[in-house]
Design an enzyme around this catalytic site. Structure first.
Site, PDB file in Angstrom:
ATOM      1  N   GLN A   1       0.817   3.099  14.075  1.00  0.00           N
ATOM      2  CA  GLN A   1       0.716   2.227  12.902  1.00  0.00           C
ATOM      3  C   GLN A   1       1.376   0.883  13.222  1.00  0.00           C
ATOM      4  O   GLN A   1       1.308  -0.047  12.433  1.00  0.00           O
ATOM      5  CB  GLN A   1       1.430   2.851  11.704  1.00  0.00           C
ATOM      6  CG  GLN A   1       0.851   4.198  11.289  1.00  0.00           C
ATOM      7  CD  GLN A   1       1.732   4.876  10.269  1.00  0.00           C
ATOM      8  OE1 GLN A   1       1.652   4.605   9.067  1.00  0.00           O
ATOM      9  NE2 GLN A   1       2.599   5.764  10.722  1.00  0.00           N
TER      10      GLN A   1
ATOM     11  N   HIS B   1      -3.253  -0.311  12.454  1.00  0.00           N
ATOM     12  CA  HIS B   1      -2.966  -1.441  11.563  1.00  0.00           C
ATOM     13  C   HIS B   1      -3.051  -2.780  12.279  1.00  0.00           C
ATOM     14  O   HIS B   1      -2.462  -3.758  11.842  1.00  0.00           O
ATOM     15  CB  HIS B   1      -1.591  -1.256  10.906  1.00  0.00           C
ATOM     16  CG  HIS B   1      -1.537  -0.046  10.021  1.00  0.00           C
ATOM     17  ND1 HIS B   1      -0.367   0.576   9.674  1.00  0.00           N
ATOM     18  CD2 HIS B   1      -2.527   0.678   9.439  1.00  0.00           C
ATOM     19  CE1 HIS B   1      -0.637   1.622   8.907  1.00  0.00           C
ATOM     20  NE2 HIS B   1      -1.936   1.714   8.750  1.00  0.00           N
TER      21      HIS B   1
ATOM     22  N   CYS C   1     -13.992 -16.842   8.312  1.00  0.00           N
ATOM     23  CA  CYS C   1     -15.222 -16.365   9.020  1.00  0.00           C
ATOM     24  C   CYS C   1     -14.915 -15.251  10.018  1.00  0.00           C
ATOM     25  O   CYS C   1     -15.809 -14.798  10.721  1.00  0.00           O
ATOM     26  CB  CYS C   1     -15.882 -17.555   9.741  1.00  0.00           C
ATOM     27  SG  CYS C   1     -14.952 -18.117  11.182  1.00  0.00           S
TER      28      CYS C   1
ATOM     29  N   CYS D   1     -14.935 -23.065  11.572  1.00  0.00           N
ATOM     30  CA  CYS D   1     -15.260 -23.381  10.164  1.00  0.00           C
ATOM     31  C   CYS D   1     -14.117 -24.099   9.457  1.00  0.00           C
ATOM     32  O   CYS D   1     -14.230 -24.401   8.260  1.00  0.00           O
ATOM     33  CB  CYS D   1     -15.603 -22.093   9.408  1.00  0.00           C
ATOM     34  SG  CYS D   1     -14.134 -21.144   8.951  1.00  0.00           S
TER      35      CYS D   1
ATOM     36  N   GLY E   1       8.719   8.667  14.049  1.00  0.00           N
ATOM     37  CA  GLY E   1       9.118   7.392  13.447  1.00  0.00           C
ATOM     38  C   GLY E   1       8.271   6.902  12.316  1.00  0.00           C
ATOM     39  O   GLY E   1       8.087   5.696  12.146  1.00  0.00           O
TER      40      GLY E   1
ATOM     41  N   PRO F   1      15.049  10.917  12.163  1.00  0.00           N
ATOM     42  CA  PRO F   1      16.406  11.298  11.734  1.00  0.00           C
ATOM     43  C   PRO F   1      16.439  11.756  10.270  1.00  0.00           C
ATOM     44  O   PRO F   1      17.307  12.489   9.858  1.00  0.00           O
ATOM     45  CB  PRO F   1      17.216  10.006  11.900  1.00  0.00           C
ATOM     46  CG  PRO F   1      16.418   9.143  12.803  1.00  0.00           C
ATOM     47  CD  PRO F   1      14.984   9.534  12.624  1.00  0.00           C
TER      48      PRO F   1
HETATM   49  C1  BV8 Z   1      -7.042   1.304   3.184  1.00  0.00           C
HETATM   50  C2  BV8 Z   1       0.293  -3.954   8.826  1.00  0.00           C
HETATM   51  C3  BV8 Z   1      -9.254   1.565   2.448  1.00  0.00           C
HETATM   52  C4  BV8 Z   1       0.795  -5.221   8.268  1.00  0.00           C
HETATM   53  C5  BV8 Z   1       0.582  -2.162   7.214  1.00  0.00           C
HETATM   54  C6  BV8 Z   1      -5.172   6.767  -0.216  1.00  0.00           C
HETATM   55  C7  BV8 Z   1      -6.202   6.577   0.700  1.00  0.00           C
HETATM   56  C8  BV8 Z   1      -6.469   5.317   1.214  1.00  0.00           C
HETATM   57  C9  BV8 Z   1      -5.694   4.215   0.831  1.00  0.00           C
HETATM   58  C10 BV8 Z   1      -4.682   4.399  -0.067  1.00  0.00           C
HETATM   59  C11 BV8 Z   1      -4.417   5.662  -0.606  1.00  0.00           C
HETATM   60  N1  BV8 Z   1      -3.373   5.530  -1.446  1.00  0.00           N
HETATM   61  C12 BV8 Z   1      -2.955   4.235  -1.467  1.00  0.00           C
HETATM   62  C13 BV8 Z   1      -3.752   3.525  -0.653  1.00  0.00           C
HETATM   63  C14 BV8 Z   1      -3.624   2.103  -0.397  1.00  0.00           C
HETATM   64  C15 BV8 Z   1      -2.687   1.783   0.755  1.00  0.00           C
HETATM   65  C16 BV8 Z   1      -1.474   2.673   0.821  1.00  0.00           C
HETATM   66  O1  BV8 Z   1      -1.449   3.642   1.567  1.00  0.00           O
HETATM   67  N2  BV8 Z   1      -0.438   2.328   0.062  1.00  0.00           N
HETATM   68  C17 BV8 Z   1       0.789   3.095   0.116  1.00  0.00           C
HETATM   69  C18 BV8 Z   1       1.987   2.156   0.101  1.00  0.00           C
HETATM   70  C19 BV8 Z   1       0.783   4.083  -1.055  1.00  0.00           C
HETATM   71  N3  BV8 Z   1      -3.391   1.842   2.003  1.00  0.00           N
HETATM   72  C20 BV8 Z   1      -4.093   0.751   2.385  1.00  0.00           C
HETATM   73  O2  BV8 Z   1      -4.235  -0.239   1.685  1.00  0.00           O
HETATM   74  C21 BV8 Z   1      -4.752   0.811   3.747  1.00  0.00           C
HETATM   75  N4  BV8 Z   1      -6.137   0.435   3.629  1.00  0.00           N
HETATM   76  O3  BV8 Z   1      -6.751   2.410   2.854  1.00  0.00           O
HETATM   77  O4  BV8 Z   1      -8.334   0.787   3.147  1.00  0.00           O
HETATM   78  C22 BV8 Z   1      -9.161   1.043   1.049  1.00  0.00           C
HETATM   79  C23 BV8 Z   1      -9.527  -0.276   0.828  1.00  0.00           C
HETATM   80  C24 BV8 Z   1      -9.463  -0.746  -0.484  1.00  0.00           C
HETATM   81  C25 BV8 Z   1      -9.009   0.075  -1.541  1.00  0.00           C
HETATM   82  C26 BV8 Z   1      -8.594   1.408  -1.258  1.00  0.00           C
HETATM   83  C27 BV8 Z   1      -8.664   1.882   0.036  1.00  0.00           C
HETATM   84  C28 BV8 Z   1      -4.111  -0.205   4.698  1.00  0.00           C
HETATM   85  C29 BV8 Z   1      -2.718   0.221   5.039  1.00  0.00           C
HETATM   86  C30 BV8 Z   1      -2.170  -0.678   6.160  1.00  0.00           C
HETATM   87  C31 BV8 Z   1      -1.175  -1.646   5.590  1.00  0.00           C
HETATM   88  N5  BV8 Z   1      -0.588  -2.411   6.679  1.00  0.00           N
HETATM   89  N6  BV8 Z   1       1.050  -2.870   8.240  1.00  0.00           N
HETATM   90  C32 BV8 Z   1       2.166  -5.525   8.785  1.00  0.00           C
HETATM   91  O5  BV8 Z   1       2.708  -4.794   9.635  1.00  0.00           O
HETATM   92  O6  BV8 Z   1       2.705  -6.529   8.318  1.00  0.00           O
HETATM   93  S1  BV8 Z   1       1.491  -0.884   6.660  1.00  0.00           S
HETATM   94  C33 BV8 Z   1       3.073  -0.825   7.302  1.00  0.00           C
HETATM   95  O7  BV8 Z   1       3.564   0.463   6.935  1.00  0.00           O
HETATM   96  C34 BV8 Z   1       3.214  -0.843   8.820  1.00  0.00           C
HETATM   97  O8  BV8 Z   1       2.025  -0.786   9.557  1.00  0.00           O
HETATM   98  C35 BV8 Z   1       4.016   0.436   9.071  1.00  0.00           C
HETATM   99  O9  BV8 Z   1       3.902   0.936  10.335  1.00  0.00           O
HETATM  100  C36 BV8 Z   1       3.380   1.280   8.065  1.00  0.00           C
HETATM  101  C37 BV8 Z   1       3.894   2.638   7.781  1.00  0.00           C
HETATM  102  O10 BV8 Z   1       5.250   2.590   7.709  1.00  0.00           O
HETATM  103  P1  BV8 Z   1       6.058   3.385   8.843  1.00  0.00           P
HETATM  104  O11 BV8 Z   1       5.532   2.992  10.176  1.00  0.00           O
HETATM  105  O12 BV8 Z   1       6.057   4.819   8.502  1.00  0.00           O
HETATM  106  O13 BV8 Z   1       7.474   2.710   8.691  1.00  0.00           O
HETATM  107  P2  BV8 Z   1       8.567   3.071   7.592  1.00  0.00           P
HETATM  108  O14 BV8 Z   1       9.594   1.998   7.618  1.00  0.00           O
HETATM  109  O15 BV8 Z   1       7.881   3.410   6.304  1.00  0.00           O
HETATM  110  O16 BV8 Z   1       9.228   4.423   8.131  1.00  0.00           O
HETATM  111  C38 BV8 Z   1       9.958   4.374   9.339  1.00  0.00           C
HETATM  112  C39 BV8 Z   1      10.455   5.785   9.561  1.00  0.00           C
HETATM  113  O17 BV8 Z   1      11.117   5.791  10.823  1.00  0.00           O
HETATM  114  C40 BV8 Z   1      11.458   6.252   8.531  1.00  0.00           C
HETATM  115  O18 BV8 Z   1      11.058   7.521   8.040  1.00  0.00           O
HETATM  116  C41 BV8 Z   1      12.787   6.369   9.302  1.00  0.00           C
HETATM  117  O19 BV8 Z   1      13.536   7.496   8.886  1.00  0.00           O
HETATM  118  C42 BV8 Z   1      12.288   6.573  10.699  1.00  0.00           C
HETATM  119  N7  BV8 Z   1      13.182   6.082  11.753  1.00  0.00           N
HETATM  120  C43 BV8 Z   1      14.090   5.060  11.694  1.00  0.00           C
HETATM  121  N8  BV8 Z   1      14.684   4.917  12.908  1.00  0.00           N
HETATM  122  C44 BV8 Z   1      14.124   5.859  13.726  1.00  0.00           C
HETATM  123  C45 BV8 Z   1      13.173   6.600  12.999  1.00  0.00           C
HETATM  124  N9  BV8 Z   1      12.453   7.600  13.532  1.00  0.00           N
HETATM  125  C46 BV8 Z   1      12.682   7.898  14.829  1.00  0.00           C
HETATM  126  N10 BV8 Z   1      13.572   7.231  15.604  1.00  0.00           N
HETATM  127  C47 BV8 Z   1      14.315   6.217  15.080  1.00  0.00           C
HETATM  128  N11 BV8 Z   1      15.206   5.567  15.853  1.00  0.00           N
HETATM  129 ZN    ZN Z   2     -13.583 -19.698  10.640  1.00  0.00          ZN
END
Ligand code: BV8
Ligand code: ZN
Length: 251
Positions: free
Chosen positions: A103, A121, A132, A153, A190, A217
């Site tokens: 991701q 992502h 465009c 564009c 992660g 963790p």
């Molecule tokens: C979509 C890019 C179709 C930008 C990101 C059901 C089905 C489909 C869609 C949805 C649905 N329900 C809701 C939705 C909509 C939405 C969604 O899921 N919303 C959530 C918030 C409820 N999904 C979408 O919009 C997706 N598109 O489905 O298209 C569609 C179209 C129109 C209408 C409907 C559907 C697009 C989702 C992509 C969004 N873009 N990123 C950018 O980076 O700026 S998301 C963003 O979150 C990042 O990519 C990130 O990677 C991702 C997930 O987060 P995590 O990677 O898990 O990171 P997080 O901080 O949350 O967790 C880190 C973890 O690591 C923690 O648990 C922590 O404990 C742990 N950790 C910490 N240190 C360590 C560790 N683990 C191991 N070692 C360590 N040292």
């Molecule tokens: Zn363009």
């Protein structure tokens, strides 16, 4: 290490598996100095994701969004792959039919040598035209507040990441679903399991009988699908898994 029994289970499964698949999230880049999204000091703690990581956000405040991505690019300039990234790259070389779905948009898996990587992502190092969709291949000056304009564009340039509400790259999500469906072991590292459809992949693997391993963790939504939970940082535990695997297969 108290979980040596769990590691033995994982190593045995890796040896017996024809197909190995991995899903990573922001946590695997944490030890490279890149903030996660949802940890207390994470990116979303300061910013509202809908505001910044969405097309509406970009339309309503393009300069703020462009500046936020350039800030993240500046952090990335100093970031290097960590031992967790390298361990996954080594595991790909040691096993058959290895698929890495991430991701993350930081490209650190590829920098560590991983080859078969699906970026669900998108990528923060690539850009395209908001109007465009033409890829923007010129160098970006991340210190320049001015948003570059499309050479075809004149539209504004945006980072080639998948924003909330946007479709994921077709091939990446399809191939990642197939990998989750067919893998005998599915290692999740992660991720908080909050963002769909990526967060649906571990349940696909679990329902098709894979051994699901959660490396985090903290306990998260992934926990309900995990057969094994290793509550360690990925940069610490992934190298241990790979070295135990190499010992077991006599490398
Ligand atoms: C979509 C890019 C179709 C930008 C990101 C059901 C089905 C489909 C869609 C949805 C649905 N329900 C809701 C939705 C909509 C939405 C969604 O899921 N919303 C959530 C918030 C409820 N999904 C979408 O919009 C997706 N598109 O489905 O298209 C569609 C179209 C129109 C209408 C409907 C559907 C697009 C989702 C992509 C969004 N873009 N990123 C950018 O980076 O700026 S998301 C963003 O979150 C990042 O990519 C990130 O990677 C991702 C997930 O987060 P995590 O990677 O898990 O990171 P997080 O901080 O949350 O967790 C880190 C973890 O690591 C923690 O648990 C922590 O404990 C742990 N950790 C910490 N240190 C360590 C560790 N683990 C191991 N070692 C360590 N040292
Ligand atoms: Zn363009």
């Amino acid at each position: 290490m108290k979980d040596i029994k769990d590691i033995e289970i994982i190593v045995e499964k890796l040896i017996d598996s024809e197909r190995v698949a991995v899903l990573t999230g922001a946590g695997v880049s944490a030890e490279s100095g890149i903030k996660t999204f949802r940890d207390p000091d994470g990116l979303w703690a300061k910013f509202n994701p809908a505001e910044l990581a969405s097309a509406q956000g970009f339309l309503s405040n393009p300069e703020l969004v462009w500046e936020w991505y350039n800030h993240r690019r500046s952090v990335l300039e100093e970031a290097k792959p960590n031992p967790g990234h390298y361990a996954l790259a080594e595991l790909e070389k040691l096993t058959n039919n290895f698929t890495l779905t991430t991701q993350n948009v930081d490209g650190l898996h590829q920098q560590a040598g991983s080859e078969n990587v699906y970026e669900l992502h998108g990528s923060i190092v690539k850009n395209h035209c908001f109007e465009c969709c033409e890829p923007y291949l010129s160098e970006i000056d991340i210190r320049d507040k001015e948003i570059p304009k499309c050479e075809s564009c004149g539209g504004r340039i945006r980072p080639s990441v998948v924003w909330f509400g946007e479709m994921l790259p077709e091939e990446a999500i399809k191939k990642s679903e197939i990998a989750a469906l067919n893998s005998e072991i599915y290692i999740v590292a992660g991720t908080s399991g909050e963002v769909y459809p990526a967060a649906g992949l571990p349940s696909i693997a679990s329902n098709s009988g894979a051994l699901v391993v959660d490396i985090n963790p903290n306990l998260t939504a992934i926990g309900k699908y995990a057969d094994v939970h290793l509550a360690y940082p990925s940069a610490e535990i992934l190298p241990v898994i790979v070295s135990e695997y190499k010992k077991a297969v006599g490398i």
